[in-house]
Design an enzyme around this catalytic site. Structure first.
Site, PDB file in Angstrom:
ATOM      1  N   HIS A   1       0.988  -1.301  -0.178  1.00 31.43           N
ATOM      2  CA  HIS A   1      -0.251   0.171  -0.341  1.00 31.43           C
ATOM      3  C   HIS A   1       1.286   1.337  -0.041  1.00 31.43           C
ATOM      4  O   HIS A   1       1.461   1.379   1.342  1.00 31.43           O
ATOM      5  CB  HIS A   1      -1.085  -0.235   1.728  1.00 31.43           C
ATOM      6  CG  HIS A   1      -1.647  -1.334   1.456  1.00 31.43           C
ATOM      7  ND1 HIS A   1      -3.402  -1.237   0.633  1.00 31.43           N
ATOM      8  CD2 HIS A   1      -1.868  -2.861   1.664  1.00 31.43           C
ATOM      9  CE1 HIS A   1      -3.710  -2.714   1.237  1.00 31.43           C
ATOM     10  NE2 HIS A   1      -1.974  -3.499   1.732  1.00 31.43           N
TER      11      HIS A   1
ATOM     12  N   GLU B   1      -6.909 -12.858   6.301  1.00 29.94           N
ATOM     13  CA  GLU B   1      -6.328 -11.960   7.542  1.00 29.94           C
ATOM     14  C   GLU B   1      -6.804 -11.496   8.533  1.00 29.94           C
ATOM     15  O   GLU B   1      -6.098 -12.107   9.586  1.00 29.94           O
ATOM     16  CB  GLU B   1      -5.747 -10.360   6.964  1.00 29.94           C
ATOM     17  CG  GLU B   1      -4.579  -9.532   7.932  1.00 29.94           C
ATOM     18  CD  GLU B   1      -4.306  -8.260   7.370  1.00 29.94           C
ATOM     19  OE1 GLU B   1      -3.756  -7.753   8.557  1.00 29.94           O
ATOM     20  OE2 GLU B   1      -5.559  -7.990   6.862  1.00 29.94           O
TER      21      GLU B   1
END
Length: 359
Positions: free
Chosen positions: A28, A213
């Site tokens: 990211h 996750e």
């Protein structure tokens, strides 16, 4: 076959990993904002930060879960205002990747984080693209962009963002090749974004999605079945579902795993408890990535090194991870084959030199 040395026992761990031809697929770009750059951009843009110093900001990087990180992450991204800001952030990351032997990156970016603050989406694209093209043309580091939708927001907001971005597509055909789904996973299942992913699929975009996750293995299955994601970002909780695990193995679905991120966000309590090595041995197409490295304590090479040491990975296993990162990329086949050939040549030379070293 000549036995290759264990890098956990060798003296050349860092040089070996630095030299490995590899890609990064789960990054990211807003998560590469180092505290020093946050302060510099804040000063440039006349923004008052709620921290008295760089060290005070860095000291705040103590997270209990994904949401506690996201709160600080979005606050940090608030210093990004101009095209030059986005360029500076991206170039700082690319220079690190050049030094770490990375040949290709696939960068996620979150337009909604910026448009909600009044930053035009064209400003975001322009700053990112200028840095990416400069790196490609100057030293051959290729890159793609994955526009990521924020899953804690509505699907309607994601559709609006897509429509805002589409007029820019032609100008960035060499870079913007896909879309992703990130942000808070709990309570935001993949099927929430079925329509926007269907739209992106009909437009010919490559599809990835965060799943497994903090969310359950079911989220991974739904990302595959409902969103038709080609690659799963994280995916470590897939192990909780044996049938899903076999499917991932059989289909060679890549998992872009981020070990230091998982440690920092307490997905695992200790890195030696991580299931990456186990997944690798089972035959999954696992890759190592850094996620949001400015916040999680390490860029790509540090993730390789920390994981190798915690899980006692061997040189061939690290080479397999690098190989997976190339195979799982969205690069054209010819470029993949060239990088895989480069990787094999590098490993053969390293193994030969290691065998020749005095014991």
């Amino acid at each position: 076959m000549t036995q290759t040395p264990s890098l956990a026992q060798a003296h050349h761990l860092r040089p070996f990993v630095l030299g490995l031809p590899k890609t990064e697929l789960h990054l990211h770009i807003e998560g590469t904002l180092e505290p020093e750059l946050i302060f510099a951009l804040a000063e440039r843009n006349g923004i008052q930060l709620p921290y008295p110093s760089v060290q005070a900001l860095r000291d705040a990087y103590q997270f209990t879960d994904l949401q506690s990180f996201l709160d600080l992450y979005y606050a940090g991204a608030g210093v990004l205002i101009t095209e030059q800001d986005f360029y500076d952030m991206t170039m700082a990351y690319l220079l690190r990747m050049r030094a770490e032997g990375v040949r290709h990156v696939e960068i996620m970016f979150d337009p909604q984080t910026h448009t909600v603050r009044g930053v035009d989406i064209s400003t975001v694209f322009a700053g990112l693209a200028r840095a990416l093209r400069e790196a490609r043309d100057s030293w051959g580091l290729s890159a793609y962009l994955l526009l990521s939708f924020l899953r804690h927001l509505s699907e309607e907001d994601a559709l609006v963002t897509l429509e805002q971005a589409l007029p820019l597509r032609e100008a960035y055909l060499d870079l913007w090749i896909g879309v992703g789904l990130d942000s808070g996973e709990r309570g935001n299942p993949p099927e929430k974004f079925a329509r926007v992913y269907e739209r992106c699929r009909t437009l010919g975009f490559r599809l990835v999605a965060h799943a497994g996750e903090e969310g359950p293995a079911e989220y991974v299955r739904n990302a595959l079945d409902v969103l038709q994601a080609e690659r799963i970002d994280h995916g470590v909780r897939s192990e909780e579902d044996p049938a899903l695990l076999q499917r991932l193995i059989h289909q060679r679905t890549p998992l872009t795993v981020c070990p230091l991120s998982n440690l920092k966000l307490q997905v695992v309590d200790e890195l030696d408890q991580h299931n990456l090595a186990r997944l690798l041995r089972l035959g999954l197409c696992v890759t190592i990535n850094s996620d949001d490295p400015a916040y999680f304590g390490g860029y790509l090479v540090e993730n390789y090194l920390a994981t190798a040491q915690a899980l006692n990975l061997t040189a061939p296993q690290l080479a397999t991870l690098a190989r997976n990162s190339i195979s799982a990329s969205f690069l054209p086949d010819a470029r993949k084959l060239a990088l895989l050939d480069e990787l094999e040549t590098y490993c053969q030379q390293y193994y030969a030199e290691s065998q020749a070293m005095p014991q």
